[in-house]
Motif scaffolding. Sequence first.
Motif, mmCIF file in Angstrom:
data_model
loop_
_atom_site.group_PDB
_atom_site.id
_atom_site.type_symbol
_atom_site.label_atom_id
_atom_site.label_comp_id
_atom_site.label_asym_id
_atom_site.label_seq_id
_atom_site.Cartn_x
_atom_site.Cartn_y
_atom_site.Cartn_z
ATOM 1 N N GLY A 14 52.275 26.382 76.180
ATOM 2 C CA GLY A 14 52.030 26.469 77.609
ATOM 3 C C GLY A 14 50.818 27.271 77.994
ATOM 4 N N ARG A 15 49.766 27.234 77.186
ATOM 5 C CA ARG A 15 48.550 27.975 77.504
ATOM 6 C C ARG A 15 47.782 27.293 78.637
ATOM 7 N N ALA A 16 46.956 28.075 79.310
ATOM 8 C CA ALA A 16 46.342 27.628 80.571
ATOM 9 C C ALA A 16 45.300 26.542 80.391
ATOM 10 N N TYR A 17 44.643 26.490 79.242
ATOM 11 C CA TYR A 17 43.501 25.585 79.083
ATOM 12 C C TYR A 17 43.811 24.380 78.200
ATOM 13 N N LEU A 18 45.074 24.046 78.100
ATOM 14 C CA LEU A 18 45.469 22.869 77.325
ATOM 15 C C LEU A 18 44.927 21.595 77.979
ATOM 16 N N PRO A 19 44.192 20.751 77.243
ATOM 17 C CA PRO A 19 43.639 19.504 77.801
ATOM 18 C C PRO A 19 44.685 18.398 77.837
ATOM 19 N N ARG A 20 45.579 18.469 78.789
ATOM 20 C CA ARG A 20 46.754 17.596 78.805
ATOM 21 C C ARG A 20 46.415 16.113 78.879
#
Length: 214
Positions: free
Chosen positions: A174-180
Amino acid sequence: MTEAFVAAHTVVSSAAIVPEIPLYLATEVTPLWQATEDFLSRHNMPPPYWAFAWPGSQALARLVLDTPGMVEGKRVLDFAAGGGLAGIACALRGAAHVETAEIDPMAAVVTRMNAALSGVSVEAGARDVVGEAGRWEVVMAGDVFYEAPMTNHILPWLTALAEEGVEVLVADPGRAYLPRDRLVPLGMHLVPTLLDLENQRERIVTLYRLAASR
């Protein structure tokens, strides 16, 4: 000297969801940080992130142990490997060659020590491999999208690997910069965590396959 320091400031135990693999792990955060501050500063080394089994590496190791066909007979890179947990799981499940990459030389030493506990061998490197290609069939990246500079540094490289046909497996808590938008979910694990490290006692880690951009 480094091996003796690691052995003196850790205990041989195992990660919460990967009991099969023994590791040199810290049992608490603050005492290790205090004990290592002088040693690491004198040797120009970063903090001892290698002493903890981070949620992403645990999820990747669990995936490999439960589905060995993902790595059996393949050349694998465990990127930002910490103490090498995911890479060791790959070696145990029959990967043809396992390479781990960390910029911290101490992490490479600990990875080799951890691998020895399981009776396997991995090639533990201590350099930035971003931009390199051509020798891996599977690349695993656990918990790497925690800040913008890191994401901007590694995402184009990981995407290029995926476009070349490399299986890029990502585990993220759940990190903020995950390129979903580029990730295909594969599954989830609930991983117990240290409160001092994560500000909570458990995290949901999602496993993904990174899709090519085109």
